[in-house]
Design a protein around this motif. Structure first.
Motif, short mmCIF file in Angstrom:
data_model
loop_
_atom_site.label_atom_id
_atom_site.label_comp_id
_atom_site.label_asym_id
_atom_site.label_seq_id
_atom_site.Cartn_x
_atom_site.Cartn_y
_atom_site.Cartn_z
N LEU A 50 16.99 83.82 48.80
CA LEU A 50 17.19 82.39 49.05
C LEU A 50 18.68 82.07 48.86
O LEU A 50 19.23 82.32 47.78
N ILE A 51 19.31 81.54 49.87
CA ILE A 51 20.75 81.24 49.79
C ILE A 51 20.93 79.73 49.95
O ILE A 51 20.85 79.20 51.06
N LEU A 52 21.18 79.06 48.82
CA LEU A 52 21.24 77.60 48.85
C LEU A 52 22.51 77.08 48.21
O LEU A 52 22.96 77.64 47.20
N GLY A 53 23.04 76.03 48.76
CA GLY A 53 24.19 75.37 48.14
C GLY A 53 23.77 74.83 46.79
O GLY A 53 22.64 74.39 46.62
N GLY A 54 24.67 74.92 45.81
CA GLY A 54 24.34 74.36 44.48
C GLY A 54 23.85 75.43 43.52
O GLY A 54 23.93 75.27 42.32
N ASP A 55 23.33 76.56 44.04
CA ASP A 55 22.86 77.63 43.15
C ASP A 55 24.01 78.60 42.87
O ASP A 55 25.01 78.62 43.58
#
Ligand SMILES: Nc1ncnc2c1ncn2[C@@H]1O[C@H](COP(=O)(O)OP(=O)(O)OP(=O)(O)O)[C@@H](O)[C@H]1O
Length: 645
Positions: A180-185
């Motif tokens: 999972l590649i998410l902004g903020g993580d």
């Protein structure tokens, strides 16, 4: 020779039968097979519009085209007929999907065929599974050597989280790895996840592009790309990143684009990034006439007659005729008696009614001598107006299923909804039910006929529940996690804060606030309890129940009891209908688990109720009696008894 001929004819007939079976299987929706059919020479798949077709900035009008192409030719069944491999099919069944939703039926076979797809469907139509199921089928099993083979791009973090949740649930038995590649993580965690050689990458375009550049990540092994909610991806300004990502992907990939709308920008993007895409539109194939408005009322089963009276007396306009659908002919007979006793003239038909009586009743309704028609089941084609549906708690999963097939989510009524909003699900003000209800009690007390017919209809309802097909397990699960207390009453729809109705509601709410809060807290406790219960059940199923701490077992029994009590309170009709939440819960476990759990529960109850103590004292008493009867010491009759014996 003759025998061979016979065999061949038999085989032919068999094949024909199979085709016929496929034809008759579950066929309300446009189907996969028909799209496959279109592939045959002479028929073409729905073509994606060419540049010259786009005359305006807005969505190009492809409706006629798709309608013509999607003409119903063949009907096919459910997930079984899609030729899924066992791990994928098992995942789907485990998730509780009984039959595919229309978008799933239309897209999955085309995707499995290897075609690029542009699918237009609204949120809540089941589109996540529509691209996940064929993805699992294509990727099959984890591959250690290659890089990621599937890429899913979503506009928001929430949608990405929801997609990974579905990926894990539906793809449980494929053992495919997901990153999972998410902004903020944390970037470090994401680098680590990508180094683990995932099969699937799910992400938001901004962060994904960032990671790709930082890690110099190669996407050459990607075979399957999904743009979920593509219109929002563009609205949110990800166009540049999307172009960049597409540029890095191999040309041999299969690309899917799911979107609620198809603005010109998206058409251009699809034309450049997809190869001869098949266009699948769900919004044009509405199953409901747009002249019918739906409203759903959430209420207890006992309150249905009261609400019916209220709707007929106060909501239906005097010049409008009403058709009332009931579960069985006994309900029709009961309602006919009830409405007649209330001075509402009605006609009625059901299948067991003889032809002359039917003609008379239909004539009454057609000539407007009766404004209400009571029926068990007739095709309500060509009707317009509002359809009111009374939904008691155990019927809620059916409403969820219905909405999936209408291709739109269930909307709970809020104060912001305008009056006559289509498809809202609201509660009924208690005052209405109380008024009509108390009146009905008197009516029943004064009429033996009504009492008898009511009793018969209740028995018939039990039979009806047995024959009714179950809703999908996923919808049952969704209902369990739904908080219906947030639903507004029809009072509040379209009311401003100054109307007397909303004043009444506000006052009522502030008065009952303490009770409502207490109830909410209780629900949360029970939910926490059910998590514990599940973990104990899992341990029991794994065979380590003997080692389980007694505390766990006691908790389990207690939680089970609490949950049952709560469910029965909510359902409030366990003595009236067979379909209680207990049954719903049973569906979620295997029968071996249920039996084991039941045995454990009985053992626990026996021990908790001092069973061993009772057995011991009984044995002692018996021993004493035997001793006294002459075999023991000190008995006066010892000698005599011995002689006699
Ligand atoms: N065939 C099915 N049978 C029963 N339930 C289903 C089926 N397909 C999907 N669902 C359930 O319907 C709900 C909505 O589906 P889903 O989230 O896939 O819709 P969506 O169109 O992707 O909506 P969103 O845009 O919110 O993601 C989910 O709870 C999902 O588990």
């Amino acid at each position: 020779m003759a025998q061979r001929k016979k065999k061949l004819t038999k085989k032919k007939r068999h094949t024909a039968n199979r085709e016929q079976e496929a034809d008759s299987d579950g066929g309300d929706f446009e189907l996969a097979a028909e799209i496959k059919d279109d592939d045959s020479p002479g028929r073409k798949l729905p073509r994606f519009p060419a540049a010259s077709d786009c005359t305006s900035d807005v969505e190009p009008d492809t409706r006629e085209l798709v309608r013509a192409q999607n003409k119903k030719k063949k009907k096919s069944g459910g997930f079984q007929s899609m030729g899924l491999s066992f791990p994928v099919y098992k995942g789907v069944m485990k998730k509780g999907y009984k039959v595919p939703t229309p978008i799933q039926r239309k897209t999955i076979p085309v995707i499995l065929d290897g075609k690029d797809v542009v699918a237009m469907a609204r949120t809540g139509s089941g589109k996540t599974a529509a691209f996940l199921v064929p993805m699992f089928e294509k990727l099959k099993a984890p591959q250690a050597q290659t890089g990621a083979r599937a890429l899913i791009l979503t506009p928001t973090r929430e949608l990405a989280l929801q997609t990974i949740k579905f990926t894990k649930e539906l793809g449980k038995f494929t053992r495919l790895k997901t990153a999972l590649i998410l902004g903020g993580d944390s970037m470090e965690d994401q680098f680590a996840a990508l180094h683990e050689n995932p099969d699937i990458i799910i992400g938001t375009p901004g962060r994904l592009m960032h990671v790709i550049t930082d890690m110099n990540l190669k996407l050459h092994s990607v075979e399957y790309v999904v743009f979920d909610e593509a219109d929002r991806l563009f609205e949110m300004g990800f166009a540049e990143q999307l172009q960049e990502i597409i540029r890095r992907l191999p040309d041999t990939r299969q690309t899917l684009l799911f979107s609620a709308t198809l603005p010109k920008l998206l058409v251009e993007f699809a034309r450049a990034g997809l190869t001869e895409p098949v266009l699948i539109r769900l919004d044009v194939d509405s199953k409901l006439s747009d002249q019918i408005k739906l409203s759903f009322f959430h209420l207890r089963v006992d309150d249905k007659p009261a609400l019916l009276l209220h709707l007929l007396r106060n909501v239906a306009k005097p010049q409008e005729q009403t058709v009332v659908f009931a579960a069985t002919k006994h309900h029709v007979e009961y309602l006919k008696e009830l409405l007649s006793s209330e001075g509402i003239e009605c006609a009625y038909i059901y299948s067991a009614l003889d032809q002359t009586a039917r003609k008379i009743n239909i004539g009454k309704f057609v000539h407007r001598k009766a404004m209400v028609l009571l029926v068990t089941d007739v095709a309500a084609r060509g009707r317009s107006g509002t359809a009111y549906s009374m939904v008691c708690p155990d019927e809620m999963p059916f409403v969820y299923d219905l909405h999936l097939f209408l291709g739109r989510p269930v909307q709970f009524a809020t104060a912001d909804h305008i009056q006559d909003s289509d498809g809202v699900f609201g509660r009924v003000p208690q005052s209405i039910l109380d008024d009509e209800g108390s009146h009905l009690i008197t009516a029943h007390e004064n009429s033996l006929d009504l009492q008898n017919l009511h009793r018969v209809s209740e028995n018939a309802y039990k039979q009806y529940l047995k024959s009714r097909p179950n809703p999908s397990a996923e919808s049952i699960r969704r209902v369990k996690s739904t908080d219906v207390s947030s639903m507004a009453t029809i009072f509040e729809i379209n009311s401003n804060s100054k109307t007397p109705a909303s004043k009444v509601m506000r006052k009522k709410r502030s008065k009952d606030k303490r009770v409502v809060d207490k109830f909410k807290k209780h629900r949360e406790d029970v939910a926490a309890g059910s998590r514990l219960q599940q973990s104990v059940i899992r341990r029991t199923a794994a065979g380590d129940d003997d080692d389980g701490a007694p505390g766990d077992l006691q908790d389990l029994v207690l939680m089970e009891k609490q949950a049952e009590e709560r469910d029965l309170q909510e359902v409030g009709l366990h003595h009236k209908c067979n379909f209680t939440i207990r049954q719903i819960r049973s569906e979620l476990k295997s029968s071996a688990q249920i039996l084991k759990h039941r045995k454990m529960k009985q053992k626990q109850q026996f021990l908790q109720g001092g069973g061993m103590k009772k057995v011991r004292s009984k044995n002692k008493q018996w021993l004493g009696e035997v001793t006294k009867s002459g075999f023991g010491r000190g008995g006066q009759k010892k000698g005599k008894m011995r002689k006699r014996l």
